[in-house]
Design a protein around this motif. Structure first.
Motif: not given
Length: 182
Positions: A90-114
């Motif tokens: 999904h474009p949001v998932q790709q953007a999180f990868l491209d721009l390091d929108g995660y660190q430990c990744g625990y919150c990332t699924p909720g962040q992406i859905c939101s």
């Protein structure tokens, strides 16, 4: 009167139907994680305050730790496992990868859905608490960093990746806007 405390329910998750027996008090989060092994949605606070368990219900974001599974029957549920289009992120998932929108990744699924819902809400012209002019004739507000921060404020990141998260949401919104026009 001996009323049963459980039922067999059918949940529509990521386009698939799942029938499972649940106690009426089972949250959607626990049904996803414990009954269906869909562990992308995380259990953070179990009080609806951190957003780690955010899923989409009929396209709108919801914290699944506060949603009863029986109340989600008949609704379209999208979890992080269902946002990609096959192998295409999904474009949001790709953007999180491209721009390091995660660190430990625990919150990332909720962040992406939101973020997916935030972009849709914004595109539909819904104002936020940060919107300066909420009059209909003012049109859709600019999806500024301030707007993104306000709209994403229900999702906490303990690692502090907020700068990158805001950038990722902005990039995904821009890409989706271009795709919608094309």
């Amino acid at each position: 009167m001996n009323q049963s405390m459980s039922s067999a329910i059918t949940l529509n998750i990521n386009g698939e139907k799942y029938t499972l027996p649940v106690d009426h008090r089972t949250t959607l989060l626990d049904a996803l994680r414990e009954h269906l092994d869909l562990t992308g949605s995380k259990k953070g606070c179990d009080q609806g305050q951190c957003g780690a368990c955010t899923v989409l219900l009929d396209g709108r974001r919801a914290v699944s730790c506060l949603q009863l599974a029986v109340a989600a029957e008949g609704r379209a549920i999208t979890t992080i496992e269902g946002v990609a289009d096959g192998e295409r992120l999904h474009p949001v998932q790709q953007a999180f990868l491209d721009l390091d929108g995660y660190q430990c990744g625990y919150c990332t699924p909720g962040q992406i859905c939101s973020a997916i819902a935030v972009i849709e809400e914004h595109a539909a012209g819904w104002p936020s608490a940060a919107t300066d002019d909420v009059r209909p004739e003012a049109g859709t507000p600019v999806l500024s960093a301030e707007e993104i921060r306000e709209r994403m404020s229900g999702n906490l990141c303990r690692c502090g990746a907020y700068v990158s998260i805001v950038q990722a949401v902005a990039q995904a919104a821009e890409i989706q806007g271009k795709e919608a026009v094309a």
